[in-house]
Motif scaffolding. Structure first.
Motif, mmCIF file in Angstrom:
data_model
loop_
_atom_site.group_PDB
_atom_site.id
_atom_site.type_symbol
_atom_site.label_atom_id
_atom_site.label_comp_id
_atom_site.label_asym_id
_atom_site.label_seq_id
_atom_site.Cartn_x
_atom_site.Cartn_y
_atom_site.Cartn_z
ATOM 1 N N MET A 92 -3.403 3.362 5.267
ATOM 2 C CA MET A 92 -4.460 2.412 4.917
ATOM 3 C C MET A 92 -3.825 1.061 4.706
ATOM 4 S SD MET A 92 -7.634 2.351 4.305
ATOM 5 C CE MET A 92 -8.599 3.462 3.342
ATOM 6 N N ALA A 151 -14.642 -1.388 1.954
ATOM 7 C CA ALA A 151 -15.310 -1.807 0.719
ATOM 8 C C ALA A 151 -16.589 -2.564 1.061
ATOM 9 C CB ALA A 151 -14.375 -2.675 -0.112
ATOM 10 N N LYS A 157 -2.848 -0.150 -6.012
ATOM 11 C CA LYS A 157 -1.784 -0.630 -5.125
ATOM 12 C C LYS A 157 -0.471 -0.728 -5.896
ATOM 13 C CE LYS A 157 -4.959 -1.747 -2.176
ATOM 14 N NZ LYS A 157 -5.118 -0.851 -1.063
ATOM 15 N N GLU A 203 -9.005 -1.483 3.967
ATOM 16 C CA GLU A 203 -9.683 -1.220 2.696
ATOM 17 C C GLU A 203 -10.804 -2.240 2.459
ATOM 18 O OE1 GLU A 203 -7.478 0.345 -0.346
ATOM 19 O OE2 GLU A 203 -8.598 -0.598 -1.964
ATOM 20 N N ARG A 204 -10.518 -3.482 2.853
ATOM 21 C CA ARG A 204 -11.516 -4.540 2.682
ATOM 22 C C ARG A 204 -12.763 -4.236 3.515
ATOM 23 N NH1 ARG A 204 -8.262 -8.560 3.924
ATOM 24 N NH2 ARG A 204 -8.996 -8.925 6.025
ATOM 25 N N ASP A 256 -0.330 4.164 0.325
ATOM 26 C CA ASP A 256 -0.873 5.063 1.339
ATOM 27 C C ASP A 256 -0.585 4.484 2.718
ATOM 28 O OD1 ASP A 256 -2.320 6.456 3.164
ATOM 29 O OD2 ASP A 256 -4.278 6.120 2.228
ATOM 30 N N ASN A 266 -11.226 -0.488 -5.694
ATOM 31 C CA ASN A 266 -9.965 -0.602 -4.974
ATOM 32 C C ASN A 266 -9.107 0.604 -5.312
ATOM 33 O OD1 ASN A 266 -10.159 -3.025 -3.581
ATOM 34 N ND2 ASN A 266 -9.697 -4.215 -5.419
ATOM 35 N N SER A 267 -8.446 1.150 -4.300
ATOM 36 C CA SER A 267 -7.470 2.171 -4.652
ATOM 37 C C SER A 267 -6.303 1.422 -5.291
ATOM 38 C CB SER A 267 -7.023 2.906 -3.400
ATOM 39 O OG SER A 267 -6.255 2.042 -2.605
ATOM 40 N N ASN A 300 0.819 -1.213 0.000
ATOM 41 C CA ASN A 300 0.000 0.000 0.000
ATOM 42 C C ASN A 300 0.849 1.257 0.000
ATOM 43 O OD1 ASN A 300 -2.973 -0.668 0.323
ATOM 44 N ND2 ASN A 300 -1.941 -2.091 1.727
ATOM 45 N N LEU A 353 -7.822 -8.956 -0.946
ATOM 46 C CA LEU A 353 -8.594 -7.964 -1.694
ATOM 47 C C LEU A 353 -9.408 -8.627 -2.801
ATOM 48 C CD1 LEU A 353 -5.829 -5.269 -1.723
ATOM 49 C CD2 LEU A 353 -8.026 -5.116 -0.517
ATOM 50 N N SER A 404 -4.501 -3.124 3.626
ATOM 51 C CA SER A 404 -5.437 -3.853 2.771
ATOM 52 C C SER A 404 -6.650 -4.296 3.567
ATOM 53 C CB SER A 404 -4.747 -5.069 2.162
ATOM 54 O OG SER A 404 -3.715 -4.646 1.304
#
Ligand code: ADP
Length: 622
Positions: free
Chosen positions: A535, A544, A559, A540-541, A532, A556-557, A530, A601, A537
């Motif tokens: 954040m 989402a 990666k 993020e999950r 970022d 998804n942003s 990542n 992800l 994964s």
């Protein structure tokens, strides 16, 4: 005055509740006495509070107490209080409906509990309607503290009740129970006395049973610790927490400065939220000089300590404080801070005394500590000491503290590392821990979706940053066994690497933000990291999933893909680009998707399976 009698139907939910009470709750019948006494005590508490803050109170000379009279011959039990009483409108509203929020849910759960485990019934607080467990007929005579004339409410629990004028009453409420044939024992003094001893010893008003006061009215939390027995504490916990179980921990403390505080807090044995009973109400009551100011107070402790039961008493609070003004009262905020810190310190001390016992607490109530860590910045430092997670150095299933991790940190290591995964086995098989294993660096395993938010919010522990191992800028060069870095592995030549990375960037342009050489993969060909740093994964999950629930298609942003230039697959891929570029593109895309799956992800499964078959076909020579 003309006598006015009106007939009213019970609200539909009340009818259902009465049906359950009358037909399925008879094994725990004794609790109806407790429920009625606790209503009397509430009404008396309210009266005490009103009379301290207002001058013109009706019947102000009447002592605040509960009286129970029994008629063994006629099978009648009468319970009277001199509390605030009810007006006609209040009788109709309070004793015709269920005040419980989400009462539909409540009823379904109660019905289920009634069949499964009667011990749970106590948790529900059936309230006034419990009277019908033992009664053929219930009569309630009440006169409000506002001085308006009294009224009489009568019902046989079937479907309706009547209310008529009843002039000449004193302030308060009298409940007359005509006992069912099989409930005659409740007209016997020793039976009622034993119930009061069991459930209502700590009611802070005299309970007079046929003339004898049968309870001790002294507030236990104001007594000195060494005078109170464990049994008394447990009894008090059951009383204040409306509980059947025994407390798991207790903290009884007094402070004189900066504030006068007397607090008695209990951790229960069970976490009822985890049983699916919905969100708990706070369980700590706020007193000022032994006068109840705020029952189940939402103000005296942060919301994430709602699992605690007990009492906080502070003489510094003004007695006439209104419930509304508690919320932003500076003194209450200060009390809340002092008590919260004291309780968190207590937990830390308990953990030092007996880590295994603390882990039991953690397994049951850790979720609340995590909630605190993600929602309350004020107590981060204290909360960071209390979190527990498994790690590469812990036994399977046995969580460790961040302090234990720091103690084991090797020279040169300045950060605390963690990685999320669905299970210990899945994490250990994944690409993220490869270099940690090789270099002997401990890594924390976070296995719940909320965990990465917790560590991200905490930010650091003991001056060491908390860093997720799926960060793109992770640098392990100064940590762990340095010799492991120097081990010679045959990598792709520099030129070939540059070519391959350039080609991958172009080929995966629509998916990966960047493709870079990995300094920390050992066996796996690639992994997702990542860019970022805030954040992971896992975070993020979770986000989402919550967007999906709201009907928003999550994106998804982008990666970064790290590739292992020593991996045979990657080396071969560099050659394949030259001989069969379209096939190489499929392989590259598959490597990317595999890495996404390992990061937990989402990938498009249909596209992935189709591509996978294409590659398999080639492999078997179709
Ligand atoms: P709960 O006590 O949980 O609110 P109950 O069904 O026991 O639910 O009582 C409903 C309401 O009736 C109470 O909130 C209170 O306003 C009123 N009430 C019950 N008993 C008394 C009493 N002895 N004196 C005054 N009000 C009472």
């Amino acid at each position: 005055m003309t006598d006015q009698t009106s007939t009213h139907e019970f609200q539909a939910e009340t009818k259902k509740l009465l049906d359950i009470v009358i037909n399925s709750l008879y094994t725990e019948r004794d609790i109806f006495v407790r429920e009625l006494i606790s209503n009397c005590a509430d009404a008396l508490e309210k009266m005490r509070h009103e009379s301290l803050t207002k001058d013109d109170v009706f019947d102000s000379h009447v002592p605040l107490e509960i009286t129970i009279d029994l008629d063994e011959k006629e099978h009648i039990m009468t319970i009277t209080d001199t509390g605030i009483g009810m007006t006609r409108a209040e009788l109709e509203e309070n004793l015709g409906t269920i005040a419980h929020s989400g009462s539909g849910n409540f009823l379904a759960e109660l019905a289920e509990a009634a069949q499964k485990d009667v011990n749970l019934i106590g948790q529900f607080g059936v309230g006034f309607y419990a009277a019908f467990m033992a009664a053929d007929k219930v009569t309630v005579q009440s006169r409000s503290w506002d001085g308006s004339e009294g009224n009489e409410w009568v019902s046989e629990g079937a479907g309706s009740f009547t209310i008529s004028d009843r002039p000449g009453l004193h302030r308060g409420t009298k409940i007359i129970i005509n006992l069912k044939d099989d409930a005659e024992e409740y007209a016997q003094k020793f039976k009622i006395e034993s119930i009061i001893k069991q459930y209502s010893t700590f009611v802070p008003f005299p309970i007079k049973l046929e003339g004898d006061t049968v309870n001790t009215v002294q507030a236990i939390w104001t007594r000195s610790k060494n005078e109170i027995t464990d049994e008394e504490y447990t009894e008090f916990y059951k009383f204040v927490g409306n509980a059947m179980d025994e407390p798991e921990m207790r903290l009884h403390f007094t402070a004189d400065a900066p504030l006068m505080i007397n607090a008695l807090l209990f951790v229960p044995k069970e976490n009822f939220e985890s049983f699916g009973f919905g969100r708990m109400d706070p369980g700590v009551n706020l007193y000022c000089q032994r006068v109840l100011i705020d029952q189940h107070s939402e103000n005296i402790l942060p919301e994430w300590l709602r699992f605690l039961k007990g009492v906080v008493d502070s003489e510094d609070l003004p007695l006439n404080i209104s419930r509304q003004s508690l919320q932003d009262n500076a003194l209450v905020l200060k009390l809340r801070k002092v008590i919260t810190k004291r309780f968190l310190k207590f937990l830390n001390e308990e953990a030092k005394k007996d880590e295994d016992k603390y882990l039991d607490f953690w397994n049951t109530f850790g979720i609340f500590i995590k909630e605190g860590a993600t929602s309350d910045f004020e107590f981060q430092k204290e909360l960071a000491k209390l979190v527990r997670f498994e790690s590469s150095s812990s036994e399977d299933g046995k969580a460790i503290s961040l302090a234990a991790y720091v103690e084991r940190m090797g020279e040169g290591q300045e950060e605390i590392y963690y990685i999320n995964g669905p299970s210990r086995a899945a994490i250990e098989a994944g690409p993220y821990v490869e270099m940690f294993k090789k270099k002997g660096i401990e890594i924390v395993y976070t296995m719940e979706p909320i965990d990465d938010f917790v560590l991200n919010h905490l930010g650091e522990f003991d001056g060491k940053k908390l860093v997720s191992a799926d960060r793109a800028d992770l640098d392990l060069s100064k940590s762990g066994d340095e010799e492991a870095d120097g081990e010679s592995v045959e990598k792709l030549s520099d030129d070939a690497s540059d070519d391959l990375i350039g080609w991958l960037k172009k080929t995966l342009e629509a998916h990966a933000a960047d493709v870079i050489e990995s300094k920390r993969l050992v066996d796996s060909p690639a992994m997702i990291v990542n860019p970022d740093g805030h954040m992971t994964s896992s975070m993020e999950r979770v986000m989402a999933a919550s967007r999906m629930e709201k009907g928003i298609i999550p994106e998804n942003s982008k990666k970064n893909l790290e590739i292992n230039l020593a991996s045979p697959l990657i080396k071969q891929l560099a050659d394949l680009v030259k001989t069969d570029e379209s096939f190489a593109a499929d392989v590259a895309m598959q490597i990317y998707d595999n890495a996404m799956v390992q990061a937990g992800l989402v990938v498009d499964p249909m596209v992935m399976v189709e591509r996978n078959y294409k590659i398999l076909n080639k492999a078997v020579g179709v």
